[in-house]
Write a protein that holds these residues in place. Structure first.
Motif, short mmCIF file in Angstrom:
data_model
loop_
_atom_site.label_atom_id
_atom_site.label_comp_id
_atom_site.label_asym_id
_atom_site.label_seq_id
_atom_site.Cartn_x
_atom_site.Cartn_y
_atom_site.Cartn_z
N ALA A 1 27.54 27.94 17.04
CA ALA A 1 26.58 26.98 16.68
C ALA A 1 26.63 26.89 14.99
CB ALA A 1 24.97 27.02 17.07
N ALA A 2 26.89 27.88 14.52
CA ALA A 2 27.01 27.98 13.05
C ALA A 2 28.30 27.45 12.53
CB ALA A 2 26.72 29.38 12.28
N GLY A 3 29.49 27.74 13.22
CA GLY A 3 30.75 27.14 12.95
C GLY A 3 30.88 25.73 13.07
N ARG A 4 32.13 25.14 12.50
CA ARG A 4 32.61 23.96 12.71
C ARG A 4 33.55 23.74 13.87
NH1 ARG A 4 36.71 20.80 10.87
NH2 ARG A 4 37.28 22.35 9.27
N ARG A 5 33.30 23.07 14.81
CA ARG A 5 34.41 23.05 16.00
C ARG A 5 35.38 22.24 15.72
NH1 ARG A 5 31.13 23.27 21.88
NH2 ARG A 5 29.66 24.87 21.25
N VAL A 6 36.57 22.69 16.07
CA VAL A 6 38.03 22.16 15.86
C VAL A 6 38.92 22.26 16.82
CG1 VAL A 6 38.00 22.20 13.37
CG2 VAL A 6 39.04 23.84 14.72
N PRO A 7 39.92 21.13 17.34
CA PRO A 7 40.66 21.38 18.71
C PRO A 7 41.53 22.53 18.46
CG PRO A 7 40.74 19.08 17.67
CD PRO A 7 39.91 20.17 16.72
N LEU A 8 41.66 23.20 19.68
CA LEU A 8 42.75 24.48 19.51
C LEU A 8 43.89 24.23 18.88
CD1 LEU A 8 42.73 27.33 20.47
CD2 LEU A 8 43.79 26.54 22.93
N SER A 9 44.41 22.87 19.16
CA SER A 9 45.63 22.67 18.40
C SER A 9 45.62 22.89 16.80
CB SER A 9 46.04 21.14 18.57
OG SER A 9 45.18 20.44 18.32
N GLU A 10 44.61 22.92 16.23
CA GLU A 10 44.34 22.92 14.89
C GLU A 10 44.06 24.37 14.35
OE1 GLU A 10 41.70 19.88 13.32
OE2 GLU A 10 42.76 18.38 14.53
N ALA A 11 44.12 25.32 15.48
CA ALA A 11 43.55 26.71 15.01
C ALA A 11 44.39 27.27 13.84
CB ALA A 11 43.49 27.31 16.23
N LYS A 12 43.94 28.04 13.25
CA LYS A 12 44.66 28.74 12.11
C LYS A 12 44.23 30.39 12.15
CE LYS A 12 44.55 24.98 8.83
NZ LYS A 12 44.26 24.37 7.21
N PRO A 13 45.18 31.18 11.62
CA PRO A 13 44.68 32.48 11.54
C PRO A 13 43.43 32.86 10.97
CG PRO A 13 47.20 31.96 11.13
CD PRO A 13 46.40 30.81 11.11
N GLY A 14 42.67 33.63 12.06
CA GLY A 14 41.45 33.98 11.41
C GLY A 14 40.13 33.12 12.06
N ASP A 15 40.64 32.01 12.58
CA ASP A 15 39.44 31.27 13.36
C ASP A 15 39.03 31.98 14.45
OD1 ASP A 15 39.69 29.17 11.59
OD2 ASP A 15 40.83 28.00 12.71
N ILE A 16 37.57 31.68 14.75
CA ILE A 16 37.09 32.17 15.90
C ILE A 16 37.25 31.42 17.27
CG2 ILE A 16 34.87 33.15 17.14
CD1 ILE A 16 33.66 33.48 14.54
N LEU A 17 37.99 32.18 18.34
CA LEU A 17 38.06 31.18 19.57
C LEU A 17 36.84 31.58 20.50
CD1 LEU A 17 41.73 32.55 20.32
CD2 LEU A 17 41.12 30.32 19.26
N ARG B 1 34.43 30.80 23.87
CA ARG B 1 34.04 30.13 25.27
C ARG B 1 32.71 30.76 25.59
NH1 ARG B 1 38.07 33.78 29.19
NH2 ARG B 1 36.88 35.75 29.05
N PRO B 2 31.98 30.25 26.45
CA PRO B 2 30.71 30.70 26.94
C PRO B 2 30.61 32.14 27.37
CG PRO B 2 31.20 28.60 27.92
CD PRO B 2 32.30 28.82 27.40
N GLY B 3 30.00 32.89 26.38
CA GLY B 3 29.72 34.23 26.64
C GLY B 3 30.65 35.24 25.88
N HIS B 4 31.78 34.53 25.27
CA HIS B 4 32.71 35.64 24.60
C HIS B 4 33.48 34.94 23.39
CE1 HIS B 4 35.57 38.84 24.64
NE2 HIS B 4 36.57 37.82 24.44
N VAL B 5 33.80 35.90 22.33
CA VAL B 5 34.45 35.22 21.30
C VAL B 5 35.72 36.08 21.10
CG1 VAL B 5 32.71 34.12 19.99
CG2 VAL B 5 32.71 36.53 19.84
N ALA B 6 36.68 35.53 20.07
CA ALA B 6 38.02 36.37 19.85
C ALA B 6 38.63 35.84 18.49
CB ALA B 6 39.14 36.53 20.86
N ILE B 7 39.46 36.46 17.93
CA ILE B 7 40.07 36.16 16.63
C ILE B 7 41.49 35.73 16.87
CG2 ILE B 7 40.58 36.81 14.22
CD1 ILE B 7 38.39 38.72 14.43
N TYR B 8 41.70 34.36 16.30
CA TYR B 8 43.09 33.88 16.46
C TYR B 8 43.92 34.54 15.40
CZ TYR B 8 46.86 30.48 16.66
OH TYR B 8 48.20 29.91 16.83
N ALA B 9 45.22 34.98 15.73
CA ALA B 9 45.91 35.77 14.75
C ALA B 9 47.07 35.09 14.33
CB ALA B 9 46.32 37.15 15.33
N GLY B 10 47.36 33.72 15.20
CA GLY B 10 48.44 32.95 14.80
C GLY B 10 49.52 33.07 15.64
#
Length: 525
Positions: A495-511, A513-522
């Motif tokens: 809720a605190a972050g700004r949602r972007v499409p997965l295609s625009e993900a950058k290293p360090g962004d949070i991935l 889904r309901p009930g779980h989070v992870a870090i995109y490493a590129g």
């Protein structure tokens, strides 16, 4: 015989006394008793003789039926006064002469007695002395009637009296002069007192006048104070408002700029500021010294709990750089100061006093470390330092500093690597100053922090790095290493972050889904 003479003398004396008192004894009767009287000598005339001469008795009034001229009345009044004076004088002389005759008779009678013998002679001597005194007095009063001897004696006495009079006159003159001087002094004092009183009165009048003028001015000012004060107050308020606004704006923007430069990064010690990180990255680009090792040195050399040491705070010396005379001309150096420090020699820690370099600021100190200190052949020619620069490795840099003799502590390399691990400082080794300022370095720092936690067990609700983390605990920790604060659980993070499409993900962004989070490493990882 004596008794008869005394009786006769007493009778004569008594008779003379009665005659002197009552005026009834005739002068001829006294002459028959062998005594000279005033009538027989022609000194006193009978009252009948005066009336026979046509003189008016004393106290008689002119006839009212014969008015006299005014001038004649005045002359007759004057003659009457003179006659009355003469008559009174003759009567007095007669009484005195009769008394003298009686006294002579009494003295002679007393002289005839054995007890009072010599009384007559003594009386006559005293009478002669009295006559001489009267004659002298008469001579002084009428000097033309005195004899030459009397006049000479009188002149001698007068001369003597004149001398005494001259002395008296001189004394009187001196007394008068003294009196005049005293009067002069009294007058001067009185005039001074009057002048003082006049001055005091004038001063009081001046004070009263000034007070009156002040009151008048105050009244005038009070009457005009309202509008003038209102206008001045308005102008003053406007000026103050402008000044306050300008100062407030510059203070706010200056504060933001200053605080942005000095603010500490989250995940780093509170005394590590943005200014220090930027200076370390700048020196990494210019001189090749890894920024992670530079920051680790600051933490190990100057960190004291949650604040810097006094050497770093007061003298801006972040690395404990000692003083050398060759540093005096450097633009970053402000001087030197003496401090007590502990150093290790042959395994023994000893306290010494040493001179340390004083820098103008923290940025200047970091720049000086790379530009001057590490440019020395002792460090620039060290193989490990050269390798660290080529590989951008903070670990090799720490080993090279110890090998070149930068520090005496045997635990120096271990302490630097421990700080790198604790605060994720190696992530700055591949970071540029531009990346840090644009925020691109945040993603790399986040990924580096996440890589550093690989192998740590998953613990539900865990927040301790290297011990146990859950998914949202891992993301919160990694973002903190990049200086970013995010909420604790996964739903709040989404809720605190700004949602972007997965295609625009950058290293360090949070991935998420309901009930779980992870870090995109590129690279889709």
């Amino acid at each position: 015989t004596h008794l008869a003479k005394g009786t006769e003398a007493a009778a004569i004396s008594t008779e003379a006394s009665v005659a002197a008192k009552e005026g009834a004894v005739d002068a001829a009767e006294v002459a028959r008793r062998a005594r000279t009287d005033a009538v027989s000598t022609g000194l006193v005339r009978k009252s009948g003789d005066r009336r026979a001469e046509g003189r008016r008795p004393k106290g008689s009034k002119p006839r009212s039926d014969q008015p006299l001229p005014k001038e004649k009345c005045k002359a007759e009044a004057k003659d009457a006064d003179v006659a009355a004076t003469r008559e009174a004088k003759s009567a007095f002389q007669a009484r005195r002469h009769i008394a003298a005759l009686a006294a002579d008779a009494a003295a002679d009678e007393a002289d005839d007695s054995d007890e009072l013998e010599g009384t007559g002679n003594a009386y006559r001597v005293s009478r002669a002395a009295m006559r001489a005194a009267r004659r002298e007095k008469a001579t002084v009063a009428s000097p033309e009637k005195a004899t030459p001897a009397e006049r000479a004696a009188t002149e001698a006495k007068a001369t003597k009296r004149a001398g005494k009079g001259a002395d008296a006159e001189a004394s009187a003159k001196r007394a008068a002069e003294a009196k005049r001087a005293q009067s002069r002094r009294t007058w001067i004092r009185a005039r001074a007192a009057r002048a003082s009183e006049s001055a005091a009165a004038a001063k009081a009048t001046g004070e009263a006048a000034r007070k009156g003028a002040a009151k008048a001015l105050a009244g005038a000012a009070g009457s005009a104070a309202g509008p003038v004060a209102g206008a001045l107050s308005g102008i003053l308020c406007f000026v103050l408002a402008v000044l306050v606004a300008s100062q407030l704006v510059s203070a706010i923007f200056g504060f933001w700029k200053s605080e942005a430069a000095k603010a500490s990064l989250e995940g780093l010690p509170p005394y590590i500021t943005v200014e220090m990180v930027e200076a370390a990255l700048q020196c990494q680009e210019e001189y090749g010294h890894p920024a992670g090792c530079t920051l680790a040195q600051i933490i190990c050399e100057s960190g004291a709990g949650d604040h810097l040491s006094l050497l770093a705070e007061r003298d801006k010396n972040l690395f404990g750089i000692k003083w050398a005379s060759s540093f005096l001309g450097c633009p970053e150096v402000a001087g030197k100061s003496s401090w007590a420090t502990n150093e290790e020699y042959a395994g023994q820690v000893v306290g010494i006093m040493a001179d340390f370099t004083v820098f103008k600021g923290h940025r200047e100190c970091i720049v000086f470390r790379s530009r001057v200190l590490l440019a020395n052949a002792r460090y620039a020619g060290n193989p490990l330092i050269r390798q660290a620069i080529a590989e951008k490795s903070s670990d090799k840099m720490a080993e090279g500093l110890k090998d070149a003799g930068y520090a005496t502590s045997s635990e120096y390399v271990a302490s630097l690597k421990s700080a790198m691990d604790a605060y994720g400082l190696r992530r700055f080794d591949d970071m540029s100053l531009e990346d840090f300022r644009s925020g691109a370095a945040d993603g790399d720092a986040i990924v580096a922090a996440a890589m550093g936690q690989l192998g740590v067990p998953y613990v539900w609700g865990g927040t301790t790095p290297g011990v146990g983390l859950d998914c949202s605990g891992l993301t919160q920790y990694c973002y903190a290493q990049a200086g970013i604060s995010i909420p604790r659980n996964s739903e709040d993070q989404a809720a605190a972050g700004r949602r972007v499409p997965l295609s625009e993900a950058k290293p360090g962004d949070i991935l998420w889904r309901p009930g779980h989070v992870a870090i995109y490493a590129g690279g889709d990882e």
